[in-house]
Design an enzyme around this catalytic site. Structure first.
Site, PDB file in Angstrom:
ATOM      1  N   ARG A  75       1.983   6.154  13.850  1.00  0.00           N
ATOM      2  CA  ARG A  75       1.263   5.755  12.625  1.00  0.00           C
ATOM      3  C   ARG A  75       1.163   4.243  12.629  1.00  0.00           C
ATOM      4  NH1 ARG A  75       4.590   2.433  11.417  1.00  0.00           N
ATOM      5  NH2 ARG A  75       3.472   2.140   9.490  1.00  0.00           N
ATOM      6  N   GLY A  76       0.419   3.720  11.645  1.00  0.00           N
ATOM      7  CA  GLY A  76       0.154   2.280  11.646  1.00  0.00           C
ATOM      8  C   GLY A  76      -1.201   2.067  12.308  1.00  0.00           C
ATOM      9  N   ALA A  77      -2.037   1.250  11.662  1.00  0.00           N
ATOM     10  CA  ALA A  77      -3.439   1.164  12.079  1.00  0.00           C
ATOM     11  C   ALA A  77      -3.644   0.833  13.573  1.00  0.00           C
ATOM     12  CB  ALA A  77      -4.164   0.179  11.168  1.00  0.00           C
ATOM     13  N   ARG A 118      -7.127  11.078  10.829  1.00  0.00           N
ATOM     14  CA  ARG A 118      -6.767  10.196   9.706  1.00  0.00           C
ATOM     15  C   ARG A 118      -8.002   9.360   9.345  1.00  0.00           C
ATOM     16  NH1 ARG A 118      -1.187   7.387   9.308  1.00  0.00           N
ATOM     17  NH2 ARG A 118      -1.583   7.955   7.136  1.00  0.00           N
ATOM     18  N   GLN A 223       8.199   4.459   5.051  1.00  0.00           N
ATOM     19  CA  GLN A 223       8.018   3.602   6.237  1.00  0.00           C
ATOM     20  C   GLN A 223       8.803   2.301   6.103  1.00  0.00           C
ATOM     21  OE1 GLN A 223       5.548   5.120   4.606  1.00  0.00           O
ATOM     22  NE2 GLN A 223       3.863   5.725   5.933  1.00  0.00           N
ATOM     23  N   ASP A 264      -5.010  -1.436   6.795  1.00  0.00           N
ATOM     24  CA  ASP A 264      -5.607  -0.327   7.540  1.00  0.00           C
ATOM     25  C   ASP A 264      -7.117  -0.487   7.660  1.00  0.00           C
ATOM     26  OD1 ASP A 264      -2.997   0.761   6.214  1.00  0.00           O
ATOM     27  OD2 ASP A 264      -3.401   1.922   8.022  1.00  0.00           O
ATOM     28  N   ASN A 274      -4.626  -0.714   2.272  1.00  0.00           N
ATOM     29  CA  ASN A 274      -3.319  -0.655   2.925  1.00  0.00           C
ATOM     30  C   ASN A 274      -2.480   0.403   2.227  1.00  0.00           C
ATOM     31  OD1 ASN A 274      -1.479  -1.681   4.936  1.00  0.00           O
ATOM     32  ND2 ASN A 274      -0.312  -2.599   3.281  1.00  0.00           N
ATOM     33  N   LYS A 275      -1.277   0.600   2.712  1.00  0.00           N
ATOM     34  CA  LYS A 275      -0.382   1.639   2.213  1.00  0.00           C
ATOM     35  C   LYS A 275      -0.319   1.688   0.694  1.00  0.00           C
ATOM     36  CE  LYS A 275       1.287   4.159   3.995  1.00  0.00           C
ATOM     37  NZ  LYS A 275       0.655   5.490   4.091  1.00  0.00           N
TER      38      LYS A 275
HETATM   39  C1  RUB Z   1       0.471   2.353   7.631  1.00  0.00           C
HETATM   40  C2  RUB Z   1       0.152   1.195   6.775  1.00  0.00           C
HETATM   41  C3  RUB Z   1       0.480  -0.117   7.372  1.00  0.00           C
HETATM   42  C4  RUB Z   1      -0.711  -0.601   8.144  1.00  0.00           C
HETATM   43  C5  RUB Z   1      -0.253  -1.734   8.969  1.00  0.00           C
HETATM   44  O1  RUB Z   1       0.237   3.584   7.007  1.00  0.00           O
HETATM   45  O2  RUB Z   1      -0.393   1.272   5.709  1.00  0.00           O
HETATM   46  O3  RUB Z   1       0.794  -1.070   6.402  1.00  0.00           O
HETATM   47  O4  RUB Z   1      -1.208   0.397   8.988  1.00  0.00           O
HETATM   48  O5  RUB Z   1      -1.267  -2.047   9.832  1.00  0.00           O
HETATM   49  P1  RUB Z   1       0.725   4.912   7.746  1.00  0.00           P
HETATM   50  P2  RUB Z   1      -1.231  -3.410  10.619  1.00  0.00           P
HETATM   51  O6  RUB Z   1       2.184   4.765   7.974  1.00  0.00           O
HETATM   52  O7  RUB Z   1       0.383   6.002   6.756  1.00  0.00           O
HETATM   53  O8  RUB Z   1      -0.074   5.004   9.015  1.00  0.00           O
HETATM   54  O9  RUB Z   1      -0.105  -3.263  11.564  1.00  0.00           O
HETATM   55  O10 RUB Z   1      -2.590  -3.532  11.186  1.00  0.00           O
HETATM   56  O11 RUB Z   1      -1.019  -4.520   9.698  1.00  0.00           O
END
Ligand code: RUB
Length: 374
Positions: A75-77, A118, A223, A264, A274-275
């Protein structure tokens, strides 16, 4: 499902234990890759198991990669962008097509399966489209397979480089003795390595400044407590964990003087997705006159969409009605469980990217950043 669990690999220095928290011998950002390509397979850390177990899963079927993205194994963009690209590399290897046209058909099908996992983070579409472009431009089956793998591996390496550059730009905004709040996990675990928001925090510390981090736990998937607190603690960065509900308290008490989060998706107007909970943190920061920064690579920008076009992922009710197997809400309660929210540009002090920092007014400064990349 095709996967192996690897419990102990001595050469990169980690150990796992079923009952205790994971203890690493080296720094996370220098010793571990969240996702990588190894011997024609995708290997990733199963983030659903952290911080209790460090388990690496290995996939050779793109459908398993899609499932891993959907179920938050990865997870994470930026991490899901690269995982999507590796997923297509697997699809190319799996295809029995003898012609370019048939292989492109197979890849298109795999692209759709991976894309549907997603909807909010734009990096997934970015990773998939980049690979599809390479496939379309190649001449034949052998070339497509070779170039797709090469490109996906290069994208993974570039992700780390991008984060390090973001760190260099961002570190200039932070000072000795800063008390920095972050939400969710925008760290090494949300990328291939080093991290976006946590990359800036790492770079600030590496530049010799003393800092303290306040991490929110980030309900309902945690997270912040499972991943950010774990990452920072292991890398020797001073971090305190707070419940999401203590954001106002922490700011009112002066425990925080800057905020940095990841993203995201960022629109050309500076609207940041974002989250879930990020909007509340930004509002509270505004109330207390605390600068609110966002760190994200250019691959997180969506210059075409308007706010009404962005789909906010709605996740399973059980994330809210239970903790593990234990019920924490009445049966049949109606649940609203959005995974992301939108923070409007007027709450944002600056957006840190690998090519520089965008400041208000965002529409012009984002345009300039993209021009500087060309
Ligand atoms: C993840 C989330 C993170 C961003 C960070 O959501 O919201 O803050 O993805 O991205 P999930 P970046 O855990 O539901 O995937 O690393 O680009 O800043």
């Amino acid at each position: 499902m095709l996967f192996f669990e690897i419990r102990i690999i001595i050469n990169i220095g980690y150990e796992t234990d079923n009952s205790k928290l994971v203890k690493l011998k080296t720094k996370i950002h220098s010793s571990l890759r969240t996702v990588e390509w190894k011997n024609n397979a995708v290997v990733m850390i199963d983030q659903t198991k952290l911080p209790n177990k460090l388990v690496f899963v290995k996939y050779t079927d793109y459908k398993d990669v899609a499932n891993a993205i959907r179920t938050l194994v990865v997870r994470g963009a930026p991490a899901i962008g690269i995982s999507g690209a590796f997923g297509l590399a697997l699809a190319a290897l799996q295809s029995k097509a003898k012609s370019k046209e048939k292989l492109l058909e197979d890849l298109e099908k795999a692209r759709n399966t991976l894309f549907e996992t997603r909807p909010t983070a734009i990096n997934l579409a970015w990773g998939l489209d980049k690979i599809m472009k390479v496939a379309n431009k190649s001449n034949n089956v052998t070339e497509i397979k070779k170039l797709i793998i090469q490109t996906a591996k290069k994208m993974a390496e570039e992700d780390i480089e991008t984060n390090m550059n973001m760190g260099k730009h961002g570190a200039a905004l932070f000072e000795n003795n800063d008390r920095i709040m972050t939400h969710c996990n925008a760290g090494a675990l949300a990328t291939v390595g080093y991290g976006t928001a946590l990359g800036v925090i790492r770079a600030t510390k590496e530049s010799g400044k003393k800092i303290k981090v306040i991490a929110t736990e980030t309900r309902p998937v945690m997270q912040g407590s499972r991943l950010t607190a774990f990452e920072l603690k292991h890398d020797g960065i001073d971090v305190s964990l707070i419940p999401d509900t203590a954001v106002g308290y922490a700011m009112f008490k002066g425990l925080v003087n800057k905020v940095i989060v990841g993203a995201d998706r960022i629109l050309r107007t500076g609207h940041v997705y974002n989250k879930i909970g990020t909007y509340q943190v930004a509002m509270m920061a505004k109330q207390h006159n605390i600068p609110f920064y966002v760190a994200a690579p250019l691959s997180t920008f969506d210059l075409k969409s308007n706010p009404e076009d962005v789909i906010i992922e709605q996740r399973n009710r059980s994330e809210v009605t239970q903790i593990g197997d234990r019920k924490t809400a009445p049966d049949d309660i109606d649940v609203i469980n959005p995974a992301f929210d939108m923070t409007p540009p007027e709450l944002i002090t600056g957006i840190i990217t690998e090519v520089g920092i965008a400041k208000p007014s965002f529409e012009e400064s984002i345009k300039k950043l993209f021009k500087s990349k060309m």
